[in-house]
Design a protein around this motif. Sequence first.
Motif, PDB file in Angstrom:
ATOM      1  N   ALA A 130       0.833  -1.210   0.000  1.00  0.00           N
ATOM      2  CA  ALA A 130       0.000   0.000   0.000  1.00  0.00           C
ATOM      3  C   ALA A 130       0.864   1.255   0.000  1.00  0.00           C
ATOM      4  CB  ALA A 130      -0.924  -0.014   1.217  1.00  0.00           C
ATOM      5  N   LEU A 131       1.979   1.203   0.735  1.00  0.00           N
ATOM      6  CA  LEU A 131       2.884   2.358   0.753  1.00  0.00           C
ATOM      7  C   LEU A 131       3.514   2.574  -0.619  1.00  0.00           C
ATOM      8  CD1 LEU A 131       4.767   1.920   4.168  1.00  0.00           C
ATOM      9  CD2 LEU A 131       2.775   3.324   3.664  1.00  0.00           C
ATOM     10  N   SER A 173       1.165   4.299  -2.843  1.00  0.00           N
ATOM     11  CA  SER A 173       0.557   5.476  -2.220  1.00  0.00           C
ATOM     12  C   SER A 173       0.826   6.732  -3.050  1.00  0.00           C
ATOM     13  CB  SER A 173       1.123   5.660  -0.807  1.00  0.00           C
ATOM     14  OG  SER A 173       0.770   6.921  -0.272  1.00  0.00           O
ATOM     15  N   ARG A 185       6.006   6.206  -0.602  1.00  0.00           N
ATOM     16  CA  ARG A 185       6.486   5.359  -1.690  1.00  0.00           C
ATOM     17  C   ARG A 185       7.989   5.114  -1.563  1.00  0.00           C
ATOM     18  NH1 ARG A 185       3.437   8.793  -5.055  1.00  0.00           N
ATOM     19  NH2 ARG A 185       5.385   9.620  -5.931  1.00  0.00           N
ATOM     20  N   PHE A 237      -8.064   7.165  -0.941  1.00  0.00           N
ATOM     21  CA  PHE A 237      -7.069   6.167  -1.342  1.00  0.00           C
ATOM     22  C   PHE A 237      -7.268   4.851  -0.602  1.00  0.00           C
ATOM     23  CE2 PHE A 237      -2.969   4.124  -0.351  1.00  0.00           C
ATOM     24  CZ  PHE A 237      -2.615   3.724  -1.632  1.00  0.00           C
TER      25      PHE A 237
END
Length: 215
Positions: free
Chosen positions: A38-39, A42, A48, A126
């Motif tokens: 997920a990061l 992102s 990221r 998000f």
Amino acid sequence: MDVLVDNLDLYLSAFGQTILLFLVAAVGSLVLGTVLAALRVSPVPILRSFGSAYVTVFRNTPLTLVLFFFAFAYPRLELVDLSFFARASVGLILYTAAFVCEVVRSGINTVPVGQAEASRALGFGFGQTLTQVVLPQAVRSVVPPLTSVQIALLKNTTIASGFSVFQAGGIYAVLSEQGDNVFIGLLWVSLGFLILVAPLTLLQRRLENRWSVAR
């Protein structure tokens, strides 16, 4: 058969610890790996970058070195006192999560961009887009390769035997001390891992057949 029968309690105890270590590390790495994925997708650049740096570091660091750190260097930090089993679990989780992250991220990339754009047009944030729209669709392509990662994790648990964590990888040392035939003993260990890996392999093939994604 004599080696197995005479040391049946040893084998059951060792493989019990192996299974427990695998389950703890599998669940932990799945959770952490999904968060890292997920990061990596992102919209926030710093998140990221963190996800990318984490994956780069752990994917290029030998697992033996990771476990060595938690077995011998971690106690010198004088943080939370953890058992060898707990430290081995943390090491396996941190290492495997990097591979889980890449599998989940690749699954996310198989979902058409229009799906995310449509959810944003409906007012989804998000987090909502990822958990309610993207990830459910990515499951088909994620589960089969994710099973391969977990099979690798199961085999990697044997490395923990070199750091005072008694499980299947440490059976040979006990057999050697007792004067038993170590070669025969290791053959039984190999058979035990084949038995453990077989259900995961069958699950992987079944899911590949059911959820194969048309290209």
